[in-house]
Design a protein around this motif. Structure first.
Motif, short mmCIF file in Angstrom:
data_model
loop_
_atom_site.label_atom_id
_atom_site.label_comp_id
_atom_site.label_asym_id
_atom_site.label_seq_id
_atom_site.Cartn_x
_atom_site.Cartn_y
_atom_site.Cartn_z
N ALA A 487 0.86 -1.38 0.05
CA ALA A 487 0.08 -0.01 -0.15
C ALA A 487 1.04 1.29 -0.14
CB ALA A 487 -0.87 -0.02 1.15
N GLY A 488 1.95 1.13 0.90
CA GLY A 488 2.73 2.40 1.21
C GLY A 488 3.63 2.70 -0.45
N LEU A 489 4.17 1.51 -1.10
CA LEU A 489 4.68 1.87 -2.53
C LEU A 489 3.83 2.08 -3.48
CD1 LEU A 489 6.88 -1.52 -2.03
CD2 LEU A 489 7.65 0.74 -2.24
N TYR A 490 2.58 1.67 -3.46
CA TYR A 490 1.63 2.07 -4.34
C TYR A 490 1.18 3.73 -4.27
CZ TYR A 490 -2.77 2.95 -7.00
OH TYR A 490 -3.69 3.40 -7.87
N LEU A 491 1.13 4.01 -3.08
CA LEU A 491 0.90 5.27 -2.86
C LEU A 491 2.08 6.21 -3.26
CD1 LEU A 491 -0.70 5.56 0.58
CD2 LEU A 491 -1.98 5.77 -1.70
N LEU A 492 3.30 5.71 -3.29
CA LEU A 492 4.49 6.63 -3.60
C LEU A 492 4.49 6.45 -4.98
CD1 LEU A 492 7.39 7.38 -2.82
CD2 LEU A 492 8.01 5.32 -3.03
N LEU A 493 4.29 5.19 -5.71
CA LEU A 493 4.46 5.27 -7.33
C LEU A 493 3.28 6.38 -8.10
CD1 LEU A 493 4.85 1.42 -7.98
CD2 LEU A 493 6.40 3.46 -8.61
N SER A 494 2.06 6.43 -7.11
CA SER A 494 0.88 7.13 -7.71
C SER A 494 1.62 8.62 -7.64
CB SER A 494 -0.14 7.15 -6.74
OG SER A 494 -0.56 5.79 -6.88
N GLN A 495 2.62 9.17 -7.20
CA GLN A 495 3.11 10.49 -7.11
C GLN A 495 3.73 10.74 -8.42
OE1 GLN A 495 1.81 12.43 -4.62
NE2 GLN A 495 0.96 10.46 -4.04
N PHE A 496 4.19 9.54 -9.16
CA PHE A 496 5.22 9.80 -10.37
C PHE A 496 4.01 10.05 -11.51
CE2 PHE A 496 7.99 8.03 -7.39
CZ PHE A 496 9.14 8.67 -7.46
N PRO A 497 4.56 10.72 -12.70
CA PRO A 497 3.59 10.96 -13.76
C PRO A 497 3.84 9.38 -14.51
CG PRO A 497 5.74 12.02 -14.10
CD PRO A 497 5.60 11.67 -12.49
N GLU A 498 2.47 9.29 -15.52
CA GLU A 498 2.29 8.28 -15.88
C GLU A 498 3.41 8.13 -17.19
OE1 GLU A 498 -1.54 7.54 -17.57
OE2 GLU A 498 -2.25 8.07 -15.63
#
Length: 498
Positions: A487-498
């Motif tokens: 969950a933490g890693l997903y939230l982190l990856l969500s901060q990066f642009p596609e």
């Protein structure tokens, strides 16, 4: 006494050489983890170069490269942790050397992954989340990358702590945590998660009970007999027949399930044919081996050696066929989603992904596996060839029985539970020896009057409780820890642009 004729300068040279030898030995010991880490990083670098070259300017290229590297890291950790359950008993009982175990396991794991890993694999492990709720390819990719990396990090930590854990449970927890972070709690199939939680208890208990029952039979029928050699001639061929039948059915239903879908009558037929064939074949073989054999437990126990090696190899083959999907399933799903195939519960597996998974498992086994193999094989309880054979046979029988009964089980938990079952049975039998029991009950031997005899009369502990506590704790927290990390890693990856 004559004086030492060695010149002072030569004495000093000898002392200096001893110091250099000590330093060299220390550097050798401390340098091994660094070498393993360096080779592991090199392997991940090669995967990065391969995927960067292969995909060129494909859509989502950065995610594809990242997912390939993370999937390879997961495969390394599967090899470092999970394979110990198959080879630990053989090494701990001295049936195999560490080098032999590594070679056999790496070969069989790779063969199982490549030959029987399947063309189609599950992408969302065990139906944990609903694909329809994460249909966006980018969201789905982030969930899978987070799940893979979280599972790999947790397994890496468990390996450092000498705790064998279920890699399937780790990836399940990772997928669950990433899915919740992306789409909320409704995305998770909670009945499926309940079944997985039940397997934490069911698997080790079943494995321990079955292994203890087999060992008790071996002791009563062979090792406790006055004429062990004659008993071995009668019963060991029969036990080897049971092993062959069980493993034949195990491979058909589990190890080859991706490439072979048998009719319901086929596995029992194969099992019976292998049982009778092996029993008939091994009777004259065991008779020849027992000619002139000493009537001692250790000598008779050695008759199980080749069967133990064979069963360990088959377990590794089945493990490679099944658990490679934990590393490459999410990776295949990402490749499929980013190449326009959309989000699916199962996808076609490109050959290069299967090879990467097999290579990663084998590399992880060679680089980081020996430590946990020793823990499983030597540090829980003392194993000889007969006890280790019971552990291996228990693993196959328990998985088959659980499949027929529809019970959720983990092969990792079964194997480790079987080792504990063997250890606790030994402990029970030793402490039930009539002379010791009567002496304890009389209470006439006190530590202050007969300290040495009193120590002998204390209840013997043949299972290391410390390892049991560590392993049980690691099992319990595997799913929640992997879920939180994901969950933490997903939230982190969500901060990066596609």
């Amino acid at each position: 006494m004559s004086a030492d004729p060695t010149p002072p300068n030569l004495k000093k040279l000898h002392k200096d050489l001893k110091r250099f030898s000590a330093i060299e030995s220390a550097l050798t010991v401390t340098g091994r983890p660094a070498i393993g880490l360096g080779l592991g990083v090199l392997f991940l670098g090669l995967v990065w170069v391969f995927t960067a070259t292969t995909f060129g300017e494909s859509p989502g290229r950065s995610y594809l490269i990242l997912s390939a590297v993370v999937g390879s890291y997961m495969a390394l950790n599967i090899g470092a942790n999970d394979v110990a359950n198959n080879m630990g008993p053989a090494v701990g009982s001295r049936a195999l050397t560490m080098a032999g175990a590594l070679l056999i396991a790496a070969t069989c794991e790779a063969a199982g992954a490549i030959l029987a890993g399947g063309d189609v694999v599950s992408t969302i492990s065990k139906g944990i989340i609903d694909p329809a709720m994460v249909a966006d390819p980018t969201t789905f990719t982030r969930i899978m990358i987070s799940a893979l990396l979280a599972a790999a990090l947790w397994i890496n930590l468990a390996t450092i702590l000498n705790a064998p854990v279920s890699t399937t449970h780790a990836i399940v927890g990772g997928v669950m945590g990433g899915g919740i972070a992306a789409a909320g709690f409704g995305v998770v199939s909670w009945p499926t998660m309940g079944a997985i939680a039940a397997s934490w208890v069911i698997s080790p208990i079943l494995g321990g009970i079955v292994a203890a029952m087999i060992l008790y039979f071996v002791k009563r029928a062979i090792l406790f007999q006055e004429d062990r050699v004659t008993a071995a001639r009668k019963w060991i061929p029969l036990l080897m027949g049971v092993m062959a039948g069980a493993f034949g059915m195990y491979l058909v239903t589990k190890g080859l399930k991706h490439i072979f879908k048998p009719a319901p009558w086929v596995p029992p037929f194969i099992g019976l044919a292998l049982f009778f064939g092996t029993w008939a074949l091994m009777r004259p073989v065991i008779r020849r081996k027992t000619i002139g054999l000493e009537n001692r437990r250790k000598a008779v126990s050695g008759l199980f050696t080749h069967a133990l090696i064979f069963s360990s190899a088959l377990l590794s083959f089945a493990h490679g066929a099944n658990d490679v999907a934990n590393a490459v399933g999410p990776l295949a799903a990402i490749v499929n989603a980013l190449n326009g195939g959309g989000v699916s519960s199962a996808v076609v597996l490109p050959p290069w992904i299967l090879v990467v998974g097999a290579a990663g498992i084998s590399a992880g086994l060679f680089l980081f596996g020996p430590k946990l193999i020793r823990t499983v094989g030597e540090k829980i309880t003392k194993l000889d060839q007969a006890r280790a054979f019971c552990v291996a046979l228990s693993a196959a029988i328990t998985v088959l029985a659980a499949s027929w009964l529809g019970l959720p089980v983990s092969s990792t938990h079964i194997a480790v539970g079987a080792i504990f079952g063997v250890g606790f049975l030994r402990e029970y039998l030793v402490n039930r020896t009539p002379v010791l029991a009567l002496a304890r009950a009389a209470g006439k031997v006190r530590p202050d009057t007969h300290p040495a005899l009193a120590r002998k009369l204390e209840k013997r502990r043949l299972v290391r409780r410390q390892h049991m506590s560590t392993i049980a704790a690691a099992w319990i927290v595997t799913v929640p820890m992997a879920a939180l990390l994901s969950a933490g890693l997903y939230l982190l990856l969500s901060q990066f642009p596609e």
